[in-house]
Design an enzyme around this catalytic site. Structure first.
Site, PDB file in Angstrom:
ATOM      1  N   TYR A   1       0.832  -1.197   0.000  1.00 37.14           N
ATOM      2  CA  TYR A   1       0.000   0.000   0.000  1.00 37.14           C
ATOM      3  C   TYR A   1       0.871   1.253   0.000  1.00 37.14           C
ATOM      4  O   TYR A   1       1.985   1.246   0.533  1.00 37.14           O
ATOM      5  CB  TYR A   1      -0.866   0.065   1.267  1.00 37.14           C
ATOM      6  CG  TYR A   1      -1.838  -1.057   1.458  1.00 37.14           C
ATOM      7  CD1 TYR A   1      -3.165  -0.936   1.035  1.00 37.14           C
ATOM      8  CD2 TYR A   1      -1.461  -2.238   2.103  1.00 37.14           C
ATOM      9  CE1 TYR A   1      -4.080  -1.963   1.237  1.00 37.14           C
ATOM     10  CE2 TYR A   1      -2.371  -3.268   2.302  1.00 37.14           C
ATOM     11  CZ  TYR A   1      -3.672  -3.129   1.871  1.00 37.14           C
ATOM     12  OH  TYR A   1      -4.568  -4.138   2.069  1.00 37.14           O
TER      13      TYR A   1
ATOM     14  N   ASP B   1      -9.683   6.989  10.227  1.00 44.30           N
ATOM     15  CA  ASP B   1      -9.537   7.564   8.885  1.00 44.30           C
ATOM     16  C   ASP B   1     -10.478   8.759   8.771  1.00 44.30           C
ATOM     17  O   ASP B   1     -10.931   9.304   9.788  1.00 44.30           O
ATOM     18  CB  ASP B   1      -9.784   6.515   7.791  1.00 44.30           C
ATOM     19  CG  ASP B   1     -11.219   5.989   7.759  1.00 44.30           C
ATOM     20  OD1 ASP B   1     -12.070   6.485   8.546  1.00 44.30           O
ATOM     21  OD2 ASP B   1     -11.502   5.088   6.952  1.00 44.30           O
TER      22      ASP B   1
END
Length: 232
Positions: free
Chosen positions: A72, A86
């Site tokens: 990622y 997040d």
């Protein structure tokens, strides 16, 4: 390239922002008109990048594919903590980060390399007594998740621009990058959350080889046109 969706294909898809993994499966299933479609490892709605879909006989390979290491890239925003780890939820705590140096951040990241115990975010699809953790969290109920063992092969800080820390991670199945972002913030004593995430690789499969949803639609349209042409 010729695709036989019904017999079986492994499709590399570049998942759009704000789509759930099931949104992609549903769209592809409806487009190619094949019921047997599944994904090999989810991506959160706020993440983009490589999502692997298997159709037909290749659905038997889903477990094998999603068990492979993943890569990622993304951005962690330090100094701001959110309940979901997040951007899904609002910032609930802010802290000054002006004292942090590049060496501080890079050294903290390296402490997560290796096999570690990680607690998934409460806003996750982990099941608790048959219910998804995120459903309980969104209803304001207390959620307690157990830690799990994951392996971080690499956690490289590639650039730092104020509170925004750009990174690359190579990790095992089951790793939550949101938790890694949160835990880095906790390690540094300032908090942090994941503000951007893109999956670039699963095993040997790479994002650069992925199709878009529009590509799938175009491929199917061409197949139908060719079929109509041969029947006329």
């Amino acid at each position: 390239m010729q695709y036989d969706f019904a017999a079986g294909e492994i499709l590399l898809i570049n998942k759009p922002l704000d789509w759930t993994s099931f949104d992609v499966v549903k769209k592809v299933r409806n487009t190619i008109r094949v019921k047997k479609v599944g994904h090999a490892g989810t991506l959160d709605p706020l993440a983009t990048g490589l999502l692997i879909l298997c159709t037909g006989k290749f659905t038997k390979r889903i477990d094998e594919i999603q068990g492979q290491e993943k890569e990622y890239t993304g951005i962690i925003r330090l100094g701001e903590t959110t309940p979901s780890y997040d951007r899904e939820t609002e910032v609930t705590e802010t802290k000054d980060i002006s004292h942090l140096t590049e060496d501080d951040i890079k050294a903290a990241a390296q402490t997560f390399v290796g096999t570690i115990d990680q607690i998934p975010p409460i806003y996750s699809a982990v099941q608790i007594d048959g219910k998804r953790a995120y459903d309980l969290a969104r209803k304001g109920k207390e959620v307690e998740l157990k830690s799990r063992s994951v392996t971080i092969q690499a956690f490289d800080i590639t650039s730092i621009n104020g509170p925004e820390v750009t990174f690359k991670v190579i990790c095992s199945k089951g790793t939550y990058i949101r938790s890694l972002a949160h835990d880095l913030g906790q390690k540094l004593g300032v908090g942090g959350h994941l503000s951007k995430l893109e999956r670039t690789r699963i095993g040997e499969y790479k994002l650069e080889d992925a199709l878009t949803i529009e590509d799938i639609i175009a491929i199917r349209k061409k197949q139908l046109e060719e079929t109509d042409g041969s029947n006329s």
